[in-house]
Design a protein around this motif. Sequence first.
Motif, PDB file in Angstrom:
ATOM      1  N   SER A 165       0.828  -1.210   0.000  1.00  0.00           N
ATOM      2  CA  SER A 165       0.000   0.000   0.000  1.00  0.00           C
ATOM      3  C   SER A 165       0.860   1.256   0.000  1.00  0.00           C
ATOM      4  CB  SER A 165      -0.932   0.008   1.215  1.00  0.00           C
ATOM      5  OG  SER A 165      -1.805  -1.100   1.193  1.00  0.00           O
ATOM      6  N   LEU A 166       1.962   1.214   0.740  1.00  0.00           N
ATOM      7  CA  LEU A 166       2.872   2.359   0.796  1.00  0.00           C
ATOM      8  C   LEU A 166       3.514   2.606  -0.569  1.00  0.00           C
ATOM      9  CD1 LEU A 166       4.094   4.497   2.650  1.00  0.00           C
ATOM     10  CD2 LEU A 166       5.904   2.876   3.223  1.00  0.00           C
ATOM     11  N   ILE A 167       3.929   1.533  -1.235  1.00  0.00           N
ATOM     12  CA  ILE A 167       4.524   1.680  -2.564  1.00  0.00           C
ATOM     13  C   ILE A 167       3.504   2.243  -3.547  1.00  0.00           C
ATOM     14  CG2 ILE A 167       5.236   0.312  -4.566  1.00  0.00           C
ATOM     15  CD1 ILE A 167       7.121  -1.180  -2.875  1.00  0.00           C
ATOM     16  N   MET A 168       2.277   1.742  -3.522  1.00  0.00           N
ATOM     17  CA  MET A 168       1.248   2.265  -4.414  1.00  0.00           C
ATOM     18  C   MET A 168       0.966   3.739  -4.137  1.00  0.00           C
ATOM     19  SD  MET A 168      -1.404  -0.967  -4.314  1.00  0.00           S
ATOM     20  CE  MET A 168      -2.675  -0.076  -5.187  1.00  0.00           C
ATOM     21  N   THR A 169       0.896   4.110  -2.859  1.00  0.00           N
ATOM     22  CA  THR A 169       0.624   5.503  -2.495  1.00  0.00           C
ATOM     23  C   THR A 169       1.740   6.418  -2.962  1.00  0.00           C
ATOM     24  OG1 THR A 169      -0.595   4.753  -0.539  1.00  0.00           O
ATOM     25  CG2 THR A 169       0.105   7.046  -0.574  1.00  0.00           C
ATOM     26  N   ILE A 196       9.798  -4.746   0.332  1.00  0.00           N
ATOM     27  CA  ILE A 196      11.048  -4.549   1.067  1.00  0.00           C
ATOM     28  C   ILE A 196      12.226  -4.499   0.097  1.00  0.00           C
ATOM     29  CG2 ILE A 196      12.604  -5.566   2.780  1.00  0.00           C
ATOM     30  CD1 ILE A 196      10.144  -6.771   4.136  1.00  0.00           C
ATOM     31  N   ILE A 197      12.230  -5.422  -0.880  1.00  0.00           N
ATOM     32  CA  ILE A 197      13.314  -5.449  -1.870  1.00  0.00           C
ATOM     33  C   ILE A 197      13.343  -4.165  -2.677  1.00  0.00           C
ATOM     34  CG2 ILE A 197      14.145  -6.589  -3.964  1.00  0.00           C
ATOM     35  CD1 ILE A 197      13.099  -9.223  -2.801  1.00  0.00           C
ATOM     36  N   TYR A 198      12.187  -3.743  -3.174  1.00  0.00           N
ATOM     37  CA  TYR A 198      12.155  -2.524  -3.978  1.00  0.00           C
ATOM     38  C   TYR A 198      12.415  -1.286  -3.135  1.00  0.00           C
ATOM     39  CZ  TYR A 198      10.585  -4.810  -8.231  1.00  0.00           C
ATOM     40  OH  TYR A 198      10.533  -5.574  -9.357  1.00  0.00           O
ATOM     41  N   GLY A 199      11.972  -1.312  -1.877  1.00  0.00           N
ATOM     42  CA  GLY A 199      12.232  -0.174  -1.006  1.00  0.00           C
ATOM     43  C   GLY A 199      13.704  -0.007  -0.688  1.00  0.00           C
ATOM     44  N   ARG A 207      16.346  -1.457  -2.643  1.00  0.00           N
ATOM     45  CA  ARG A 207      17.175  -1.412  -3.844  1.00  0.00           C
ATOM     46  C   ARG A 207      16.884  -0.225  -4.756  1.00  0.00           C
ATOM     47  NH1 ARG A 207      21.666  -3.297  -3.848  1.00  0.00           N
ATOM     48  NH2 ARG A 207      21.599  -3.328  -6.117  1.00  0.00           N
ATOM     49  N   THR A 208      15.689   0.380  -4.670  1.00  0.00           N
ATOM     50  CA  THR A 208      15.339   1.491  -5.549  1.00  0.00           C
ATOM     51  C   THR A 208      15.426   2.783  -4.754  1.00  0.00           C
ATOM     52  OG1 THR A 208      13.820  -0.012  -6.689  1.00  0.00           O
ATOM     53  CG2 THR A 208      13.628   2.321  -7.187  1.00  0.00           C
ATOM     54  N   LYS A 209      16.422   3.594  -5.089  1.00  0.00           N
ATOM     55  CA  LYS A 209      16.721   4.781  -4.287  1.00  0.00           C
ATOM     56  C   LYS A 209      15.569   5.779  -4.294  1.00  0.00           C
ATOM     57  CE  LYS A 209      20.361   8.200  -3.519  1.00  0.00           C
ATOM     58  NZ  LYS A 209      21.650   8.749  -4.015  1.00  0.00           N
ATOM     59  N   LYS A 210      14.956   5.992  -5.463  1.00  0.00           N
ATOM     60  CA  LYS A 210      13.870   6.965  -5.548  1.00  0.00           C
ATOM     61  C   LYS A 210      12.700   6.561  -4.656  1.00  0.00           C
ATOM     62  CE  LYS A 210      14.434   9.036 -10.134  1.00  0.00           C
ATOM     63  NZ  LYS A 210      13.793   9.251 -11.454  1.00  0.00           N
ATOM     64  N   ILE A 211      12.329   5.288  -4.714  1.00  0.00           N
ATOM     65  CA  ILE A 211      11.210   4.826  -3.890  1.00  0.00           C
ATOM     66  C   ILE A 211      11.569   4.907  -2.418  1.00  0.00           C
ATOM     67  CG2 ILE A 211       9.837   2.795  -3.284  1.00  0.00           C
ATOM     68  CD1 ILE A 211       9.777   2.012  -6.159  1.00  0.00           C
ATOM     69  N   GLN A 212      12.800   4.560  -2.088  1.00  0.00           N
ATOM     70  CA  GLN A 212      13.243   4.618  -0.696  1.00  0.00           C
ATOM     71  C   GLN A 212      13.132   6.035  -0.153  1.00  0.00           C
ATOM     72  OE1 GLN A 212      17.361   3.641  -0.088  1.00  0.00           O
ATOM     73  NE2 GLN A 212      17.026   2.955   1.996  1.00  0.00           N
ATOM     74  N   GLU A 213      13.589   7.016  -0.916  1.00  0.00           N
ATOM     75  CA  GLU A 213      13.532   8.404  -0.476  1.00  0.00           C
ATOM     76  C   GLU A 213      12.094   8.879  -0.316  1.00  0.00           C
ATOM     77  OE1 GLU A 213      15.720  10.500  -3.427  1.00  0.00           O
ATOM     78  OE2 GLU A 213      17.698   9.900  -2.664  1.00  0.00           O
ATOM     79  N   ARG A 214      11.231   8.549  -1.288  1.00  0.00           N
ATOM     80  CA  ARG A 214       9.838   8.993  -1.218  1.00  0.00           C
ATOM     81  C   ARG A 214       9.094   8.314  -0.081  1.00  0.00           C
ATOM     82  NH1 ARG A 214      12.882  10.761  -5.383  1.00  0.00           N
ATOM     83  NH2 ARG A 214      11.729  12.111  -6.827  1.00  0.00           N
ATOM     84  N   MET A 215       9.416   7.060   0.186  1.00  0.00           N
ATOM     85  CA  MET A 215       8.753   6.357   1.281  1.00  0.00           C
ATOM     86  C   MET A 215       9.104   6.988   2.616  1.00  0.00           C
ATOM     87  SD  MET A 215       9.124   2.376  -0.004  1.00  0.00           S
ATOM     88  CE  MET A 215       8.441   1.660   1.487  1.00  0.00           C
ATOM     89  N   TRP A 216      10.376   7.331   2.812  1.00  0.00           N
ATOM     90  CA  TRP A 216      10.795   7.978   4.054  1.00  0.00           C
ATOM     91  C   TRP A 216      10.122   9.338   4.207  1.00  0.00           C
ATOM     92  CZ3 TRP A 216      12.413   5.733   8.117  1.00  0.00           C
ATOM     93  CH2 TRP A 216      13.228   4.603   8.040  1.00  0.00           C
TER      94      TRP A 216
END
Length: 314
Positions: free
Chosen positions: A38-42, A285-288, A290-299
Amino acid sequence: MESPAAFILVGIPGLQSSYLWLAIFLSAMYTIALLGNSLIMTVICMDSTLQEPMYCFLCVLAAVDIVMASSVVPKMVRIFCSGDSSISFHACFTQMYFVHAATAVETGLLVAMAFDRYVAICKPLHYSRILTPKMMLGMCVAIIIRAIMSMTPLIWMLTHLPFCGSNVVPHSYCEHMAVAKLACADPMPSSLYSLICSSIIVGSDVAFITTSYVLILRAVCGLSLHAQWKALSTCSSQVGVMALFYLPGMSSVYVAWLGHDTVPLHIQVLLADLYLIIPPTLNPIIYGIRTKKIQERMWRLMLYMFFNLSSRRS
């Protein structure tokens, strides 16, 4: 012959003493799967900078993961916690349809994501011209149609079998082989169709994915070490997701078909259960990571939600 009003799901035969721990384990993984996907979709839907084809495919993959996990885990937890093991005839085959259709859609999405990486690395100048919104929509529609066309005949064959004997399914969800064995007629046609269909779909998809990554490796061989590392790092998360999906999935199918006399039943059931819950749990978890853009936006999103909630309380 009249079909039974309901089936009884046994759970995991032989592991009844561990049901409480299994319920806690599944509940924790399901919670992580729901929150993570849900977090990734958001994040992808809210951030205009993430409207690239790769992230759009990832958003659809997260939705499919939620559907796949939600089709089986809530019922499993009820079986393990309260012993509520009854499932109606139509609900059983509806669950089966969603499980098989979701897995067929997911393998198609992995092909689309591999094609996206191939175009991005091997044909970067033509990326925006090849992967247009119309092309992406057509790929998603084709993947869904393929899943519907392949799974509908299987469910039709099963629902038209006579179930005049036991209604006890030695499984924790309405798994195809476990339900088919309860039929009073020969279930071989549906079982053979399932094996051939899944082998063709997965075999062709794995062949396409392998070809894409071989071409990617050939393309990056002539680049500098830094460029090679950058190109391959963008593919590493997808390779991990594919390994999580294909290895336990095909192992479950072939163990149920070929090794049912040698592999203990509780191992077969556990393998099938984990195949449906581990990928949806670990994919975000893997995409969060390994993918820098998604990691930054999720934080950013989590920090925003945290401080917004704190300010409201104060």
